[in-house]
Design a protein around this motif. Sequence first.
Motif, PDB file in Angstrom:
ATOM      1  N   GLN B 530       0.844  -1.185   0.000  1.00 30.97           N
ATOM      2  CA  GLN B 530       0.000   0.000   0.000  1.00 30.97           C
ATOM      3  C   GLN B 530       0.884   1.241   0.000  1.00 30.97           C
ATOM      4  O   GLN B 530       1.917   1.285   0.670  1.00 30.97           O
ATOM      5  CB  GLN B 530      -0.864  -0.049   1.251  1.00 30.97           C
ATOM      6  CG  GLN B 530      -1.933   1.005   1.315  1.00 30.97           C
ATOM      7  CD  GLN B 530      -2.834   0.727   2.508  1.00 30.97           C
ATOM      8  OE1 GLN B 530      -3.732  -0.094   2.457  1.00 30.97           O
ATOM      9  NE2 GLN B 530      -2.562   1.421   3.593  1.00 30.97           N
ATOM     10  N   ALA B 531       0.472   2.220  -0.765  1.00 32.38           N
ATOM     11  CA  ALA B 531       1.258   3.452  -0.831  1.00 32.38           C
ATOM     12  C   ALA B 531       1.186   4.200   0.492  1.00 32.38           C
ATOM     13  O   ALA B 531       0.208   4.089   1.222  1.00 32.38           O
ATOM     14  CB  ALA B 531       0.726   4.336  -1.962  1.00 32.38           C
ATOM     15  N   ASP B 532       2.220   4.935   0.787  1.00 27.13           N
ATOM     16  CA  ASP B 532       2.194   5.795   1.975  1.00 27.13           C
ATOM     17  C   ASP B 532       1.521   7.094   1.583  1.00 27.13           C
ATOM     18  O   ASP B 532       2.066   7.909   0.851  1.00 27.13           O
ATOM     19  CB  ASP B 532       3.628   6.047   2.449  1.00 27.13           C
ATOM     20  CG  ASP B 532       3.638   7.003   3.635  1.00 27.13           C
ATOM     21  OD1 ASP B 532       2.634   7.004   4.386  1.00 27.13           O
ATOM     22  OD2 ASP B 532       4.626   7.736   3.783  1.00 27.13           O
ATOM     23  N   HIS B 533       0.318   7.287   2.028  1.00 26.51           N
ATOM     24  CA  HIS B 533      -0.442   8.435   1.574  1.00 26.51           C
ATOM     25  C   HIS B 533      -1.400   8.865   2.666  1.00 26.51           C
ATOM     26  O   HIS B 533      -1.860   8.040   3.470  1.00 26.51           O
ATOM     27  CB  HIS B 533      -1.228   8.087   0.310  1.00 26.51           C
ATOM     28  CG  HIS B 533      -1.810   9.279  -0.376  1.00 26.51           C
ATOM     29  ND1 HIS B 533      -3.095   9.718  -0.134  1.00 26.51           N
ATOM     30  CD2 HIS B 533      -1.277  10.122  -1.303  1.00 26.51           C
ATOM     31  CE1 HIS B 533      -3.327  10.785  -0.876  1.00 26.51           C
ATOM     32  NE2 HIS B 533      -2.247  11.055  -1.595  1.00 26.51           N
ATOM     33  N   ALA B 534      -1.710  10.135   2.685  1.00 29.18           N
ATOM     34  CA  ALA B 534      -2.602  10.658   3.717  1.00 29.18           C
ATOM     35  C   ALA B 534      -3.950   9.934   3.709  1.00 29.18           C
ATOM     36  O   ALA B 534      -4.610   9.804   4.747  1.00 29.18           O
ATOM     37  CB  ALA B 534      -2.809  12.155   3.507  1.00 29.18           C
ATOM     38  N   THR B 535      -4.351   9.466   2.515  1.00 27.55           N
ATOM     39  CA  THR B 535      -5.605   8.743   2.410  1.00 27.55           C
ATOM     40  C   THR B 535      -5.698   7.649   3.457  1.00 27.55           C
ATOM     41  O   THR B 535      -6.733   7.445   4.079  1.00 27.55           O
ATOM     42  CB  THR B 535      -5.711   8.113   1.007  1.00 27.55           C
ATOM     43  OG1 THR B 535      -5.666   9.162   0.063  1.00 27.55           O
ATOM     44  CG2 THR B 535      -6.987   7.325   0.858  1.00 27.55           C
ATOM     45  N   PHE B 536      -4.609   6.914   3.619  1.00 27.04           N
ATOM     46  CA  PHE B 536      -4.611   5.812   4.580  1.00 27.04           C
ATOM     47  C   PHE B 536      -4.277   6.295   5.982  1.00 27.04           C
ATOM     48  O   PHE B 536      -4.915   5.917   6.947  1.00 27.04           O
ATOM     49  CB  PHE B 536      -3.629   4.729   4.126  1.00 27.04           C
ATOM     50  CG  PHE B 536      -3.886   4.262   2.727  1.00 27.04           C
ATOM     51  CD1 PHE B 536      -5.092   3.647   2.404  1.00 27.04           C
ATOM     52  CD2 PHE B 536      -2.955   4.450   1.714  1.00 27.04           C
ATOM     53  CE1 PHE B 536      -5.353   3.220   1.110  1.00 27.04           C
ATOM     54  CE2 PHE B 536      -3.221   4.024   0.430  1.00 27.04           C
ATOM     55  CZ  PHE B 536      -4.409   3.411   0.112  1.00 27.04           C
ATOM     56  N   ARG B 537      -3.241   7.144   6.049  1.00 29.68           N
ATOM     57  CA  ARG B 537      -2.803   7.614   7.366  1.00 29.68           C
ATOM     58  C   ARG B 537      -3.946   8.274   8.136  1.00 29.68           C
ATOM     59  O   ARG B 537      -4.120   8.053   9.328  1.00 29.68           O
ATOM     60  CB  ARG B 537      -1.706   8.669   7.207  1.00 29.68           C
ATOM     61  CG  ARG B 537      -0.355   8.103   6.902  1.00 29.68           C
ATOM     62  CD  ARG B 537       0.594   9.273   6.630  1.00 29.68           C
ATOM     63  NE  ARG B 537       1.962   8.811   6.487  1.00 29.68           N
ATOM     64  CZ  ARG B 537       2.904   9.008   7.400  1.00 29.68           C
ATOM     65  NH1 ARG B 537       2.596   9.659   8.501  1.00 29.68           N
ATOM     66  NH2 ARG B 537       4.115   8.563   7.216  1.00 29.68           N
ATOM     67  N   ASP B 538      -4.697   9.101   7.431  1.00 25.93           N
ATOM     68  CA  ASP B 538      -5.692   9.905   8.130  1.00 25.93           C
ATOM     69  C   ASP B 538      -6.966   9.140   8.432  1.00 25.93           C
ATOM     70  O   ASP B 538      -7.737   9.527   9.301  1.00 25.93           O
ATOM     71  CB  ASP B 538      -6.069  11.139   7.294  1.00 25.93           C
ATOM     72  CG  ASP B 538      -4.872  12.050   7.114  1.00 25.93           C
ATOM     73  OD1 ASP B 538      -3.860  11.794   7.797  1.00 25.93           O
ATOM     74  OD2 ASP B 538      -4.953  12.983   6.302  1.00 25.93           O
ATOM     75  N   HIS B 539      -7.213   8.094   7.683  1.00 25.29           N
ATOM     76  CA  HIS B 539      -8.542   7.505   7.787  1.00 25.29           C
ATOM     77  C   HIS B 539      -8.585   6.094   8.336  1.00 25.29           C
ATOM     78  O   HIS B 539      -9.630   5.647   8.781  1.00 25.29           O
ATOM     79  CB  HIS B 539      -9.223   7.522   6.414  1.00 25.29           C
ATOM     80  CG  HIS B 539      -9.470   8.918   5.915  1.00 25.29           C
ATOM     81  ND1 HIS B 539     -10.488   9.692   6.391  1.00 25.29           N
ATOM     82  CD2 HIS B 539      -8.805   9.676   5.019  1.00 25.29           C
ATOM     83  CE1 HIS B 539     -10.461  10.873   5.796  1.00 25.29           C
ATOM     84  NE2 HIS B 539      -9.441  10.893   4.961  1.00 25.29           N
ATOM     85  N   TRP B 540      -7.460   5.391   8.239  1.00 23.43           N
ATOM     86  CA  TRP B 540      -7.553   4.001   8.686  1.00 23.43           C
ATOM     87  C   TRP B 540      -7.544   3.935  10.190  1.00 23.43           C
ATOM     88  O   TRP B 540      -6.660   4.472  10.848  1.00 23.43           O
ATOM     89  CB  TRP B 540      -6.409   3.164   8.108  1.00 23.43           C
ATOM     90  CG  TRP B 540      -6.778   2.679   6.748  1.00 23.43           C
ATOM     91  CD1 TRP B 540      -7.361   3.403   5.777  1.00 23.43           C
ATOM     92  CD2 TRP B 540      -6.599   1.372   6.238  1.00 23.43           C
ATOM     93  NE1 TRP B 540      -7.561   2.634   4.674  1.00 23.43           N
ATOM     94  CE2 TRP B 540      -7.102   1.372   4.933  1.00 23.43           C
ATOM     95  CE3 TRP B 540      -6.058   0.198   6.752  1.00 23.43           C
ATOM     96  CZ2 TRP B 540      -7.098   0.243   4.137  1.00 23.43           C
ATOM     97  CZ3 TRP B 540      -6.053  -0.925   5.948  1.00 23.43           C
ATOM     98  CH2 TRP B 540      -6.573  -0.902   4.654  1.00 23.43           C
ATOM     99  N   PRO B 541      -8.521   3.244  10.756  1.00 21.60           N
ATOM    100  CA  PRO B 541      -8.573   3.145  12.204  1.00 21.60           C
ATOM    101  C   PRO B 541      -7.605   2.073  12.720  1.00 21.60           C
ATOM    102  O   PRO B 541      -7.676   0.925  12.300  1.00 21.60           O
ATOM    103  CB  PRO B 541     -10.025   2.733  12.469  1.00 21.60           C
ATOM    104  CG  PRO B 541     -10.466   2.048  11.209  1.00 21.60           C
ATOM    105  CD  PRO B 541      -9.612   2.529  10.090  1.00 21.60           C
TER     106      PRO B 541
END
Lengths: 221, 801, 353
Positions: B530-541
Amino acid sequence: MSKVLEIERLSKAYGTVAVLRDVSLALAHGQTLALTGESGSGKSTLMHLAAALDTPDQGSIRLSGQEISGLDDAARAALRRDRIGLVFQQFNLIPSLSVAQNIAFQARLGGHHDPARDAMLARRLGLSEMLGRYPEELSGGQQQRVAIARALAHAPMLILADEPTGNLDEATGDAVLDLMLELVGETGAALMMVTHSTRLAARLDRRLHLSRGQLSAPNAV
Amino acid sequence: MIGTALFTLLSHWRRHPGQFAMLVLGLALATALWSGVQAINAQARAAYATAAATLGQDRLDRLQSPDGRPVPLAEYVALRRAGYLVSPVISGELRAGDARLRLLGIDPLTAPPEANTPTLGDAGLDLTGFFTAPGLLLMTQDTATAALPPDLPPIRVTDTIPPGAALADIGTASRLLGQSDPSYLLVAPVQPAHLPLLATATTLQRVAPEQRADPAQLTDSFHLNLTAFGLLAFAVGLFIVHAAIGLAFEQRRATIRTLRALGLPLRSLLTAFGLELAVLGLVSGLAGLILGYAIAAALMPGVAGTLRGLYGADLPGTLSFDPAWAGAALVMTLAGVAIAAAQAMGRTARLPILATARPEAWGQASARLMRGQAMVAVVLLAASGALALWGGALITGFGAVACLFLGAALLLPVTLTALLRLAQRRARGPLGEWLLADTRQQMPGLSLALMALLLALSANIGVSTMVGSFRATFVGWLDQRLVAELYVTAPTPAEAARLHAYLAPRTDAVLPVVWADATLAGRPGAVYGQADHATFRDHWPLIAALPDAWDRLATGDGVLINEQLARFARLSPGDALTIAPGVSLPILGVYSDYGNPQAQAIVTLDRFAAIHPDIAPTRFALRIAPDRAAGLASILRDDFGLPADAVINQTQIKRFSVDVFDQTFQITGALNLLTLGVAGFALLTGLVTLADMRLAQLAPVWALGITRARLARFEWARSLILAGLTFALALPVGLALAWMLLAVINVQAFGWRLPMQVFPIDAARLLGLALIAATLAAALPALRLARISPSRLLKVFAHEA
Amino acid sequence: MKPSLYAALLWLIAGQATAQGFAGLGTEAAGFSIPQSPAIFDFPADHGPHPGYRIEWWYLTASLTGPDGTDYGAQWTLFRSALAPHDAQGWDGSQLWMGHAGLTTPDRHFSAERLARGGIGQAGVTAEPFAAWIDDWAMTSTAPAGADALDALRVTARGDGFAHDLALTTTGPLIFHGQAGYSVKSAQGQASYYYSQPFYSLSGTITLNDGVIPVTGTAWLDREWSSQPLSETQDGWDWVSLQFDDGARLMGFTLRDRAAPSFTAATWIAPDGQSQSYRDGALSMTPLAQSRVAGRDVPTTWRIELPDRALDVTASAINPHSWMDVSVPYWEGPVRVTGTHPGRGYLEMTGYE
C-alpha cells in the motif's frame, strides 16, 4: 350544648331495598350513643352515612351544623380526614405501614399530627412496645387498639365505631371498650357505636334501636 | 365428579369474561412473540442455507480473457463440449444522455445452481417472453423508475437485482449491447470427475472472487442478532405465561376452597385444573401461532430485504409455514403452562380448606423466599460474569447471556423492595410513605410481570445498543476504509501501466494496491502493498498501535495486521510476523477489518515489491473531486473498455450499505416495540388482578379521607414508579447484554470485536416508552378505581348489607 | 416458495409450463407443423432435427451384461423443444435442448441432465454426417459410407458418479411404427412420426466410482417427433421395448387417460426384420406389483399380453428404483422378461405423480 351530629328524616335505599326510613337523631358533644338492631336493620348504613362515606337519598346530615349531604367527593374526604374517627369491626389497618405509622396516618393526612398525643394514646392503649411492628404481627385485640388510637389521634369531634369489639372475646372486648370510653370522655368527642350486645350498649349514655330501617327506643335497657 | 369440578371452574370464566380474555390473550401474545421471532429465524436460515450471492458473482470463479476482451463464443462452446461446466455472461452498460443501465445477460440453462439466478417472482412465469425477442428486463422498482435509456424491452419489477442494473437473458443482452461473445464465464465450483484440470484446457484467466466482506459472515451476524432476540423473547414469553397461569389460579381461590369444602377430592380438583389448563394452553397457543405468523409475515419483507441487501442472500419476502418453529413455539407455551400449573397445583394442594376465603396476593413471597432468590441470583450473575470473561466459546457466551437474564430477573424483586424501602425512609408526608410502603407490599404480586418488563427493557437496550454499535462502527469503517472516490481494476499489468499513465494527470492521486496470498501465523491470508499516503494515514482506524506506526511503516520496516490475525495468533504491536519466507517484520499496529474472515498484513509498496518482484499492481484507488468521479468512471468504461464492475464508485457502495443497516434497524426496532408491548400487557394483567384484591387495602385509606380520584392517581403513580425503577435496573442489565453480544459472542463467532457505543437518546426514548406502557397498563385499573361506587368500598368494612 | 427461474426453465424445455398432460405434451400446437398420414420419410435428412415440430427426441436404451453376468442398463437421450417453429443462429436461437443420461445396476441407479440452447453449437443434431450432442455427451455415426447413418454409432455420456461409452452396430433395418411411421397416440387422432432401430448389438464400457466395467449387450434407438403427441386428458405412458431370446422384438405402449380407456399400440418385429403394427386394444399391459419409488407408487412388474402372437410374458424391473431424478422425473430402466417369450428389454413409465 351544640350538636355534633344532627340527622333529620334520613332515608337510604340500595336498589329497591329501603335500608333506612325517615331516621332522625342528634348527638351532642361528649355524648355516647349505642345503636342496636338485627343484622340488616341498617345500622352500618347509618354509620356510613354519618361518616360521609355514603350519600343519603333523602334527609339531611349536619356535622357541627354544617350540612354534608350535598358535599362533593373532595369536601367529604376532607371532612372525614379532619373531623371523624372511625373504628370498624374489620377496620383493616394499612398492612404496609407500621403501628406507629398507622396511628399517625390520619392525623398526618389532615396536617394535625401531634407526636405527643400519639405517644400518650399508645401508652394508654398499651401499644408502646409494638410501635415498630406491622399489623399482621398483632393479635385481634392489639389491632383494634391500634385502630382506636388512629381514630383518636387527630382529635376528631365524632367517633363512629361499628362493632369495635365484635371480633374480640368478652374480656378483651370489655377492656378495649373501657379504654375507648375513657379516651372519648377525655377528648370531649361524641361517640356513636353500633353493637349487638345489650350488655355493652348499657354502658353508653343513650341507646337507640334500629329495626327495618326505623329507629325506636330500645325495648330493653 | 371431574365433570362437575371442571364445569364449576369454567363457570368462573363465564362470569368474568374479561379475566378469561386476558388469560387467553396473555398466553397467545407470549406464544406469538416467540413464534414470530422463531418463524423469521427459521425461514431466513432455511433460505440462507441455499442462498447465494447475486448471480453468484462474488462466490464463483470467473474465466476471462487476459486482455480484458470478451471471451470468443467458440471458446465457450469448446469448453462446454469438452465437458467443463462454465456459463456465459454478457455484461455491459447502456447509456443515453445521463441515463445509464448496467445490463447483465445470463444463460439460465447453464448457470450453476450456486449462481442462484433470480426469480421472475410476481412477474409470472413468462419464460417464453424471457427467452424470445424482444426479451424481458428484470430490475428493482427503484431502477425502473429512474432515468432509463430508451427502446428497452418490457420491464418486470423484482427486488432481487442489484440497484442500477437489469438482468436479462443472454440473448436479450447480446441484442441490446451488440455483443455476441461472452464478457466472461462463470465456473461451477464442482467440475465433472475424470476431466483434466480446467487450467490445462484453456488459456483464459481464472479469477477468484474478489476478497471482500464475506456475505455469510454478515448474514450470520444478523442471524445471531435474531437468535439472541429469540432467546430474549422466549424468556419474556415464559414469564408472561407464568403470570397468566398464576392469575387463573388466584382468581378462583375462593371457588377452589369451596369445592374442596363441599367434598371434592383433591385429585379430582387437580385433574380438572390440569385438563382446563391443557385445553387453554393449546387453544391460546394456536391462536398465538397464528398471531406470530402474522407478525413474522409482516416483518419478513424487511428481513428478506436486509439479507438480500447483504450481498444477495436471496430469500423470498414471503413466509412459508414450517412445522418446526410452530411446534417449538407451541411446546414452549405448553411447557410454560405446565411449569406454572405445577406450582399453582402445589399451592392448591396445600391450600387450607378452612382459612378465610379472602383473596390474597398470589405468590406472596416471604422474606426468606426473597432472600433465597437473591442468593440464587447472585450466583447466576457471578456465573454469567465468569462465563463471559473466561468462557472462550460461543456456547458459553450464550450461557452467560442466559445466566445474566435469569439472575437479573430473580434479583429484581429484592432490589426493587430495597430501593422502595430506601425511598420510603426519605419520603415526606403520610401519603408518600404509604404509597411507597404499599408499592413494596405489592411486589410479590407484580414481580413476575415486572420481571417480564425488565427482560423486555434489557433486551431492548441490549439489542439496540448492539445493532446501533454495529451500524455506527460499520458505516464509520466504510467511511474510513473506502476513502478513495473510485477503485479501478485493470485486466493486465500492461493495461495497468497505461491506465496509471492516463490517470495520473487527471486525478489528485493514483494509489496502487497490490496483494499476494500468504500464510500468516499458519493461517491462509494475504499480504497487501500500500502506498504511503494521507488517504490511509488519516482515515484508517488502528485499534492498537506503536507510536508513529505510520511513519515507521513508511520506512518499510514493519507491518500492520488486521484484528482477526491479531486475535487468532494472539499478536500485538511489537511482536514479529513472518510475511514471506525469511522476511520477518515487527508489527506496528492492528486495524479493524470487519467482515473479512482472512488474516491480512500491510507493508509498503517498496517492501512488497522486494518480496514479490513478479507482482505488478493492477488495482488503483483514485482520489478525485467527488463530483468528477461518475464522469471519470464512465470514461474509464468507455475509452478503456473496462468492464463495468472493474470501476467501483465508492458513494454507491456506501449508500447501499447504509440502506441495508437501516433495514436491519427497522426489524429490530419493530421487534423491540412488540416485546415491550407484550411486557406492558403482562403488567396490565398483573395490575388488573391485584386491583380487586387491593380494595381491602385501599378502602381504609379512602375512608380516612382520600378521594377515589386521588387514589386512582396514586395507583397510576405506583405503576410509573415501578416501571421507572425497573427501567433503572434494566439499564445496566441491557448494557451488560450488549457488551456480551459485542465483546463475547461476536468475538467467539466471527473473530472481531465491535466497540460498544452507548446511545443515551435511545435509552431516554425507551424510558419514555416504558412509562407510556406503564401508564397504559395502569390506566384501566386506575380508571376503574376512580369510578368505583362507594358501596363496593364499603363492603370491605360492612358485615351487613 | 417461488420457483426459481432455473427450475421453471427445466419445465419449459420439456414442453410448455402448463399443468396439462405429462411434461405439457398435451397442449396446443400453434404455428407448428402437425404429423400427417401417410408418413413420407427422407433419409438421411430425417435422422436430423425437424425445427417445424415442437418436440423431438433421439432416445437410446441399452440392456448390458458385465463380465460376471451382472445385468446393467444404460440410457442416452437428447430432447429438442422449440419455443418457436423456426431456427436461428447465435443467441437468438429458439431451440432448447435437454440431455438425459442414465445408468442402472441391480442396486443403484444414476441419472444426469444437461440443458443448452441451440444456435451456438453447444448442443444440436446434424444429419450429414449424423451427430447428436449436448456438451460432451454425444451420439455420433461411425457407419461406413453407403450404409444408413444409424447402422453404427458411438454413444458417450457422463454424469455425477457414472459414465458410459458404447459402440453400437447393426445390420437390421429401421422399423416404422403405426401406419408406416405415423403413430397414432389417442382416439382423437393425436399422432407422431415414430421409427426405431431395434437391432443394435454393442460393446463398450461403463464407469462407476469403483472402476471401469467392460460390457456387451443390445440396444434400441427410438426417433420420434411431433407437435402435440398426447391428448389433453392423457397423463402419461408405459412403454416397453423387449428383445426376446428367439430374436424377435416387441415395442408396446399404453397411454393412460383420465377421461377414457387407456390407448395401446404395439409393433411385433420378427427376427428377420419383418414387422407388424397393432392398433389400439390388441396389446394389454397389466401392472402386477408396485414399488415405492421417490415417494410414489410405480408399477415395476407388468404382465404383457399380445394374444395375436400367443405372447404372455412378465416384465420385471432389474432395479425397481430406476428413477430418473431430473427436472421432469420419470422411471426408466432395464427389465427381465419371463413367460412364453423370455428375454430382456427396457421399461419407461411417465406421469406418475
